[in-house]
Scaffold this motif. Structure first.
Motif, PDB file in Angstrom:
ATOM      1  N   GLN A 105       0.879  -1.171   0.000  1.00  0.00           N
ATOM      2  CA  GLN A 105       0.000   0.000   0.000  1.00  0.00           C
ATOM      3  C   GLN A 105       0.924   1.232   0.000  1.00  0.00           C
ATOM      4  OE1 GLN A 105      -3.064   0.656  -0.615  1.00  0.00           O
ATOM      5  NE2 GLN A 105      -4.274   0.971   1.228  1.00  0.00           N
ATOM      6  N   PRO A 106       0.805   2.127  -0.986  1.00  0.00           N
ATOM      7  CA  PRO A 106       1.774   3.220  -1.119  1.00  0.00           C
ATOM      8  C   PRO A 106       1.556   4.378  -0.130  1.00  0.00           C
ATOM      9  CG  PRO A 106       0.181   3.331  -2.892  1.00  0.00           C
ATOM     10  CD  PRO A 106      -0.121   2.079  -2.123  1.00  0.00           C
ATOM     11  N   THR A 107       1.689   4.048   1.144  1.00  0.00           N
ATOM     12  CA  THR A 107       1.659   5.058   2.196  1.00  0.00           C
ATOM     13  C   THR A 107       3.073   5.586   2.408  1.00  0.00           C
ATOM     14  OG1 THR A 107       2.092   3.407   3.911  1.00  0.00           O
ATOM     15  CG2 THR A 107      -0.242   3.876   3.395  1.00  0.00           C
ATOM     16  N   SER A 108       3.197   6.696   3.080  1.00  0.00           N
ATOM     17  CA  SER A 108       4.531   7.219   3.401  1.00  0.00           C
ATOM     18  C   SER A 108       5.331   6.214   4.214  1.00  0.00           C
ATOM     19  CB  SER A 108       4.413   8.533   4.178  1.00  0.00           C
ATOM     20  OG  SER A 108       3.930   9.546   3.348  1.00  0.00           O
ATOM     21  N   LEU A 134      10.538  11.134   5.341  1.00  0.00           N
ATOM     22  CA  LEU A 134       9.748  11.407   4.149  1.00  0.00           C
ATOM     23  C   LEU A 134       8.559  12.278   4.537  1.00  0.00           C
ATOM     24  CD1 LEU A 134       9.293  10.900   1.107  1.00  0.00           C
ATOM     25  CD2 LEU A 134       7.906   8.904   1.781  1.00  0.00           C
ATOM     26  N   ARG A 135       8.603  13.532   4.077  1.00  0.00           N
ATOM     27  CA  ARG A 135       7.507  14.461   4.351  1.00  0.00           C
ATOM     28  C   ARG A 135       6.490  14.385   3.222  1.00  0.00           C
ATOM     29  NH1 ARG A 135      11.989  17.466   5.356  1.00  0.00           N
ATOM     30  NH2 ARG A 135      12.368  18.066   7.510  1.00  0.00           N
ATOM     31  N   GLU A 136       5.259  14.046   3.581  1.00  0.00           N
ATOM     32  CA  GLU A 136       4.170  14.004   2.607  1.00  0.00           C
ATOM     33  C   GLU A 136       3.545  15.394   2.482  1.00  0.00           C
ATOM     34  OE1 GLU A 136       1.607  10.372   2.248  1.00  0.00           O
ATOM     35  OE2 GLU A 136       0.099  11.789   2.960  1.00  0.00           O
ATOM     36  N   PHE A 141       4.813  13.395   8.278  1.00  0.00           N
ATOM     37  CA  PHE A 141       5.965  12.687   7.739  1.00  0.00           C
ATOM     38  C   PHE A 141       6.107  11.318   8.387  1.00  0.00           C
ATOM     39  CE2 PHE A 141       7.425  15.471  11.152  1.00  0.00           C
ATOM     40  CZ  PHE A 141       8.137  14.613  11.980  1.00  0.00           C
ATOM     41  N   ALA A 142       6.872  10.460   7.707  1.00  0.00           N
ATOM     42  CA  ALA A 142       7.244   9.146   8.234  1.00  0.00           C
ATOM     43  C   ALA A 142       8.757   9.114   8.351  1.00  0.00           C
ATOM     44  CB  ALA A 142       6.763   8.038   7.300  1.00  0.00           C
TER      45      ALA A 142
END
Length: 149
Positions: A105-108, A134-136, A141-142
């Protein structure tokens, strides 16, 4: 010699959709992602080495991250290959769109795990990937830390 951490930030524009999600993110939408890549190592001490004093040349780190992440994800649509979005992906590909199919699943959260694997595999053995952020959005972010994994 002391271990030093260096960080380089990258930006890219990517669209994705979260199949089965119960909110707006089930629809295709995009983000202006910012990825901070931090590596740790000892600065090169050999005075004969053109990169003396560096943990890694920022340009070399840039090549790795651009090749493994940015060039593949920038202006692409990321979809999980194991969902009904596969039909949409095929239609988009046939229309000339850049579609990246992933096995998650393309989540952060999942993207940062994927990026960590790809980047670490390209670093020299004397360097270690320390963390990724990784800032969405500006406020969401993650983060991935080697020490946690």
């Amino acid at each position: 010699m002391a271990k030093i951490r260096i960080t380089k930030q990258f930006t890219f524009e990517t669209a994705h959709a979260l199949y089965g999600y119960d909110g707006k993110c089930k629809n295709i939408h995009g983000h202006s992602y910012k990825l901070d890549v931090t590596v740790i190592g000892e600065p090169i001490s050999d005075l004969q080495n053109a990169k003396c004093g560096m943990v890694i040349d920022f340009g070399d780190l840039k090549k790795i991250v651009k090749t493994e992440v940015v060039d593949k994800m920038d202006h692409a649509i990321i979809l999980n290959k194991d969902t009904p979005h596969i039909e949409l992906a095929e239609t988009l590909k046939a229309s000339g769109h850049n579609v990246v199919l992933v096995n998650y699943q393309p989540t952060s959260e999942n993207m940062v795990i994927d990026f960590a694997d790809k980047i670490q595999n390209k670093l020299s053995k004397d360097l270690k990937l320390h963390s990724l952020k990784l800032r969405e959005t500006e406020t969401a972010f993650a983060e991935w830390f080697a020490s946690d994994n």
